[in-house]
Design an enzyme around this catalytic site. Structure first.
Site, PDB file in Angstrom:
ATOM      1  N   ASP A   1       8.802   0.696 -16.082  1.00 18.99           N
ATOM      2  CA  ASP A   1       9.889   0.307 -16.983  1.00 18.99           C
ATOM      3  C   ASP A   1      11.193   0.922 -16.485  1.00 18.99           C
ATOM      4  O   ASP A   1      11.979   1.447 -17.264  1.00 18.99           O
ATOM      5  CB  ASP A   1       9.574   0.747 -18.414  1.00 18.99           C
ATOM      6  CG  ASP A   1      10.516   0.131 -19.441  1.00 18.99           C
ATOM      7  OD1 ASP A   1      11.041  -0.968 -19.182  1.00 18.99           O
ATOM      8  OD2 ASP A   1      10.739   0.755 -20.489  1.00 18.99           O
TER       9      ASP A   1
ATOM     10  N   ASP B   1      13.217   9.306  -6.629  1.00 13.67           N
ATOM     11  CA  ASP B   1      13.242   7.860  -6.413  1.00 13.67           C
ATOM     12  C   ASP B   1      11.804   7.361  -6.550  1.00 13.67           C
ATOM     13  O   ASP B   1      10.919   7.769  -5.793  1.00 13.67           O
ATOM     14  CB  ASP B   1      13.792   7.572  -5.013  1.00 13.67           C
ATOM     15  CG  ASP B   1      13.883   6.101  -4.703  1.00 13.67           C
ATOM     16  OD1 ASP B   1      12.941   5.349  -5.018  1.00 13.67           O
ATOM     17  OD2 ASP B   1      14.905   5.678  -4.125  1.00 13.67           O
TER      18      ASP B   1
END
Length: 258
Positions: free
Chosen positions: A145, A127
């Protein structure tokens, strides 16, 4: 100029998107990564797999105008690996770390010809919001991104996350964010970046008025007038520079107006 083919820029959500297993489509020499039939997450030419086909990816490489030889680039979001592959090929002295939360995306790395892990290239399943909290002055460049179905995951566009990005950068480090211009929270996102980085930031928008690429710096690199001179970085091969030059002209023009 290529348009970012993700089709729903208005739907970045504060709640998690439903899981969608990524899949691949091939059309002639073009290979694309999808989460849904209507959304293209990444596009690759099988004939030139390291090329940056979509304009916003070339815009994100604008950090080279300020730091032509970064020692370490930290990327959030693997997708089809366009940015990691370009940096791996054309910045041979740079260490590259890519953080990707979805193991199904990572499982497609060979399909998109992403390099294997090595001393200078690593894909980490994690994560990104949690990972960034563990970083301290380790990266010269951070490229954000990370997208899921419908847009940017909520944990990757909070004030705390951008503050963590600031701490993860070295002195004169650069954060590069890919946003959607027409998202209703776009200005709020910019203000959250500004809260972490102050006024050391600027925005470049693509010709389609679709993508907003934001550059933010921990130091004064963005004030260097030499950044607008468009000199090819010594370590960057001419082939890579040719891909970037027209886009960098747009960035340089924006800098002159800053």
């Amino acid at each position: 100029m290529a348009r970012d083919p993700r089709r729903d820029p208005m739907s970045d959500s504060s709640s998690p998107a439903a899981p969608h297993r990524p899949f691949v489509q091939n059309a002639g020499p073009r290979r694309t990564l999808h989460f849904t039939a209507k959304e293209v997450q990444s596009s690759m030419s099988v004939l030139n797999p390291d090329a940056l086909e979509i304009e916003y990816t070339r815009m994100m490489m604008g950090f080279l105008l300020f730091n032509p030889a970064p020692a370490h680039i930290l990327m959030v979001g693997l997708g089809g690996g366009s940015l990691p592959k370009f940096c791996h090929r054309y910045l041979p002295a740079t260490r590259i770390t890519v953080v990707e939360i979805d193991p199904a995306v990572i499982a497609l790395r060979d399909t998109f010809m992403v390099p294997p892990d090595s001393e200078r290239f690593q894909v980490i399943e994690a994560d990104a919001a949690e990972y960034m909290r563990t970083q301290d002055h380790d990266a010269d460049v951070i490229l954000l991104d990370g997208y899921v179905v419908g847009g940017i995951p909520a944990p990757l566009c909070t004030a705390d996350f951008y503050a963590d990005c600031h701490r993860a950068l070295r002195d004169d480090g650069i954060l590069v964010c890919n946003f959607h211009v027409n998202h209703p929270d776009h200005r709020s996102y910019l203000e959250r970046v500004r809260a972490a980085f102050g006024n050391a930031m600027f925005e470049v928008v693509d010709d389609d008025m679709t993508n907003s690429i934001v550059f933010a710096c921990t130091g004064n690199l963005l004030d260097d007038p030499a950044a607008a001179e468009l000199k090819r970085p010594p370590a960057l091969a001419k082939e890579g520079w040719r891909q970037l030059l027209l886009t960098f002209q747009v960035i340089a023009a924006t800098l002159e107006l800053r």
